[in-house]
Design an enzyme around this catalytic site. Structure first.
Site, PDB file in Angstrom:
ATOM      1  N   VAL A 113       2.676  -6.025   9.161  1.00 29.79           N
ATOM      2  CA  VAL A 113       1.767  -4.892   9.334  1.00 29.79           C
ATOM      3  C   VAL A 113       0.322  -5.348   9.525  1.00 29.79           C
ATOM      4  O   VAL A 113      -0.435  -4.712  10.254  1.00 29.79           O
ATOM      5  CB  VAL A 113       1.874  -3.927   8.129  1.00 29.79           C
ATOM      6  CG1 VAL A 113       0.768  -2.887   8.160  1.00 29.79           C
ATOM      7  CG2 VAL A 113       3.240  -3.248   8.124  1.00 29.79           C
ATOM      8  N   LYS A 152      -8.856  -8.286   6.006  1.00 27.29           N
ATOM      9  CA  LYS A 152      -7.505  -7.843   6.361  1.00 27.29           C
ATOM     10  C   LYS A 152      -7.595  -6.822   7.485  1.00 27.29           C
ATOM     11  O   LYS A 152      -8.389  -5.884   7.423  1.00 27.29           O
ATOM     12  CB  LYS A 152      -6.823  -7.219   5.133  1.00 27.29           C
ATOM     13  CG  LYS A 152      -5.371  -6.834   5.349  1.00 27.29           C
ATOM     14  CD  LYS A 152      -4.738  -6.393   4.030  1.00 27.29           C
ATOM     15  CE  LYS A 152      -3.257  -6.079   4.183  1.00 27.29           C
ATOM     16  NZ  LYS A 152      -2.630  -5.719   2.889  1.00 27.29           N
ATOM     17  N   ASP A 194       4.587  -3.124  -5.642  1.00 24.91           N
ATOM     18  CA  ASP A 194       5.017  -4.170  -4.698  1.00 24.91           C
ATOM     19  C   ASP A 194       4.688  -5.542  -5.273  1.00 24.91           C
ATOM     20  O   ASP A 194       4.117  -6.403  -4.593  1.00 24.91           O
ATOM     21  CB  ASP A 194       4.314  -3.955  -3.348  1.00 24.91           C
ATOM     22  CG  ASP A 194       5.015  -4.685  -2.198  1.00 24.91           C
ATOM     23  OD1 ASP A 194       6.197  -5.043  -2.367  1.00 24.91           O
ATOM     24  OD2 ASP A 194       4.386  -4.903  -1.155  1.00 24.91           O
TER      25      ASP A 194
END
Length: 534
Positions: free
Chosen positions: A130, A147, A282
Site C-alpha cells: 500500500v 510514508k 496490526d
C-alpha cells in the site's frame, strides 16, 4: 477487456495450483460441478493446499498478498493447515521510482523536497503493498520517516476487490457447506481495512492517540507525528532506532530481560483493550521493535497504526467475564454470557452450548497452564459459538488477531511465558475497579447532564408502558399479565435505583447546599422504588 484479462489470469493461477483442493470437504451441487472442469486439465502440484494457496496469492501480487494476510487472521473460519502457510506471507513489494515518490511528496506538501528536508534518502527504507517509506532529516535536525501511498493504488484495489467479491460469491454458491467459510464477509472486511490504510491522516491520528495513551509509560513508545507534513497521501513521523523483535541475536546480545519483556507485551495488550479501549490491531513482528535504551527494564516501540480496534463497554465486560469463566472451567457461565451479550441468538440452548464448549476446552486445560495458548483458546471459543449462529463480530476479530500476535511474540521471546499469570490478576483487578462504588459514582457524576436531559421523558415512558399493557386483548392479557408485570416492575426498579443514584451523585459533586435538581431526582427515585415494592 483489462478486467477480463485479469480475471483470466486469476483463474489460470488458481487452476495451475489446483485450488479446488480447498473444496475437498465440500459437497458441490451437480449444477455447479462444471465450474470445476478447468481444474481437471492441470496436474496436481506436489505441495499442500495451504502452500498452493500461499504461492498463488504471491504470484497474483500485492493486493492478493494483503488479502491472504487478512485470511491468516481468521482462524475461527479458516482451517489450521491453511492459516499456518498464510502466516508466511511477506509484504515485500518492488519499490516505485524515487522520482515518483518525490513528485507525490511535493504535490501533497506544496514545496520541493530540498526546501522541506535538510536531507532526503534516495533509497526506500521499506516498500509494502500500500505504501513506501523513505528516511529524511528535517531542517531542525530531527530524523524522520516519510510514508507515501503508492500511486494509482486506489484503482488497482477497486478492480481486484471487485474480482475477489465475484470469486467469493462463486465459491459460496458452489455448496451450502461452502458458505461456512463466509468469504464474502472476509472480502468485505478486507475492503474496509485496505481503504482505511490508504488514508494516512487517519493513521497519523491513530498514532497520536496511541502515543498519548502511553505517554511516559515504560511499556511502549510510539513515535511522534509531524502534523505540518501530513496529508491523506503523505505522513511524516519521528524515526525510531529499535531492534526488530524477530532479531533474537541482537536482543540477546544486549542482555535483555526476556521474561520481563514478554510479560510487558501481555500488559501492553490488556492496557490497550481494557484501560484505553484503543488497541493497535496490526502488531505483527514487522511493526514491533525493542528499545535498546535499557535492556534490564525493556520496552517496546511500535509503528504502522493504520488498523485500530475498540470495544463497546458491554463487550469489554463480557469478554473479561468470559476469559475468567473459561479458565475457571465454568462452561455454563461462558454459555450464559454469550447469550446475555447478544453474541449468539437468545433462543440458543444453554445446556447444548455448554456441552459444546466443554468438549472443545476440556482437552486444552488438561495441559500445564503455561503451555495453553490464550489466543487459541479464544479462537476455539468463537469457533464453537459460530456453530450456534454467532454472527461475525468485527471488533472481536481484530481483538482475536491482536491477541494471537502478542502471544506469538511473547512466546518467541520467552517460551516459558505463562500468559495466565499476567492476565488473571489483571482481569480480576479491572472488573473489581470498574464496579466499585467510587467508580460508579464517578460515572454517574460524569453522565449527570445526560440523566437530567432524559429525566423529563421518564413519566411518558412509564405511562406508555402501562397503557400498552392495559390495551392488550383480554385473553392475551390473562396469559401475559404476570410476566409483563414482572418485566415492568424490574424496569421501574432499575429506573428508581438509577434516578436515586443520579441524585446522590449530584449531591456528592456539590459538597455544599443540595441543589433542587438533586432533591427532585432522589425523591423521584425513592417514589419509583416504593411503587415497585408494593
Amino acid at each position: 477487456m483489462r478486467r477480463l484479462a485479469r480475471l483470466t489470469r486469476i483463474i489460470h493461477t488458481f487452476c495451475r495450483y489446483r485450488l479446488d483442493a480447498l473444496l475437498k470437504d465440500v459437497q458441490v451441487k451437480s449444477r455447479y460441478k462444471l465450474l470445476l472442469l478447468p481444474f481437471w486439465f492441470y496436474p496436481k502440484p506436489d505441495i499442500s493446499r495451504g502452500r498452493a494457496l500461499r504461492n498463488s496469492l504471491e504470484e497474483l501480487g500485492p493486493i492478493f498478498i494483503k488479502f491472504g494476510q487478512l485470511l491468516s487472521t481468521r482462524p475461527d473460519l479458516i482451517p489450521d493447515d491453511i492459516i499456518e502457510e498464510l502466516n508466511y506471507l511477506q509484504d515485500r513489494v518492488a519499490p516505485f521510482s524515487n522520482e515518483e515518490f518525490k513528485r507525490i511528496v511535493e504535490q501533497a506538501l506544496g514545496n520541493n523536497t530540498n526546501a522541506l528536508f535538510k536531507e532526503f534518502s534516495e533509497e526506500p527504507l521499506a516498500s509494502a503493498s500500500v505504501a513506501q517509506v523513505h528516511t529524511a532529516t528535517l531542517h531542525t535536525g530531527e530524523d524522520v520517516v516519510v510514508k507515501v501511498v503508492r500511486p494509482n493504488i486506489e484503482k488497482i484495489i477497486q478492480k481486484d476487490v471487485a474480482l475477489l467479491e465475484l470469486l467469493a460469491r462463486t465459491i459460496e454458491k458452489l455448496s451450502p457447506e461452502g458458505r461456512r467459510f463466509k468469504l464474502s464477509e472476509v472480502v468485505a472486511d478486507y475492503k474496509d481495512t485496505i481503504f482505511d490504510e490508504l488514508d494516512l491522516k487517519r493513521e497519523a491520528a491513530n498514532a497520536s492517540q496511541l502515543r498519548r495513551n502511553f505517554e511516559g509509560s515504560p511499556l511502549l513508545y510510539v513515535p511522534a507525528v509531524h502534523w505540518q507534513y501530513c496529508t491523506n497521501k503523505v505522513m511524516v513521523m519521528e524515526r525510531i532506532y529499535g531492534i526488530p523483535v524477530t532479531d533474537m541475536e541482537k536482543i540477546n546480545a544486549q542482555g535483555t530481560n526476556l521474561k520481563l519483556l514478554a510479560e510487558r507485551g501481555v500488559e501492553v495488550f490488556f492496557k490497550q483493550v481494557f484501560e484505553h479501549n484503543f488497541f493497535h490491531a496490526d502488531m505483527h513482528p514487522g511493526n514491533v521493535f525493542v528499545s535498546p535504551a535499557n535492556p534490564q527494564n525493556p520496552s517496546y516501540m511500535a509503528v504502522d497504526m493504520a488498523i485500530i480496534g475498540s470495544l463497546t463497554k458491554e463487550d469489554q465486560y463480557y469478554l473479561a467475564r468470559n476469559l475468567l469463566a473459561m479458565f475457571r472451567r465454568d462452561y455454563r457461565q461462558v454459555a450464559e454470557l454469550h447469550v446475555m451479550s447478544g453474541w449468539v441468538p437468545a433462543n440458543t440452548s444453554i445446556s447444548g452450548f455448554e456441552s459444546a464448549i466443554r468438549t472443545v476446552c476440556e482437552p486444552i486445560f488438561e495441559r500445564p497452564l503455561k503451555d495453553i495458548s490464550f489466543g487459541e483458546s479464544l479462537v476455539n471459543l468463537f469457533r464453537t459459538a459460530r456453530r450456534y449462529n454467532m454472527p461475525v463480530q468485527p471488533q472481536l476479530v481484530l481483538l482475536q488477531k491482536t491477541l494471537l500476535n502478542i502471544e506469538g511474540l511473547g512466546r518467541q521471546l520467552y517460551p516459558d511465558l505463562n500468559l495466565w499469570d499476567t492476565a488473571h490478576p489483571y482481569l480480576e483487578k479491572w472488573l473489581k475497579e470498574r464496579y466499585q462504588v467510587k467508580t460508579l459514582f464517578n460515572n454517574l457524576k460524569y453522565h449527570a447532564p445526560e440523566w437530567l436531559e432524559k429525566f423529563p421523558e421518564v413519566p411518558h415512558l412509564v405511562f406508555n408502558a402501562l397503557e400498552k399493557l392495559n390495551n392488550q386483548p383480554a385473553n392475551e392479557h390473562k396469559q401475559q399479565t404476570s410476566s409483563a408485570t414482572q418485566r415492568t416492575n424490574k424496569a421501574l426498579t432499575w429506573l428508581g435505583y438509577g434516578t436515586l443514584m443520579a441524585g446522590l451523585a449530584i449531591t456528592l459533586a456539590t459538597y455544599t447546599a443540595i441543589p433542587q435538581t438533586a432533591i427532585a431526582l432522589i425523591a423521584a427515585g425513592a417514589t419509583l422504588l416504593a411503587v415497585t415494592k408494593r
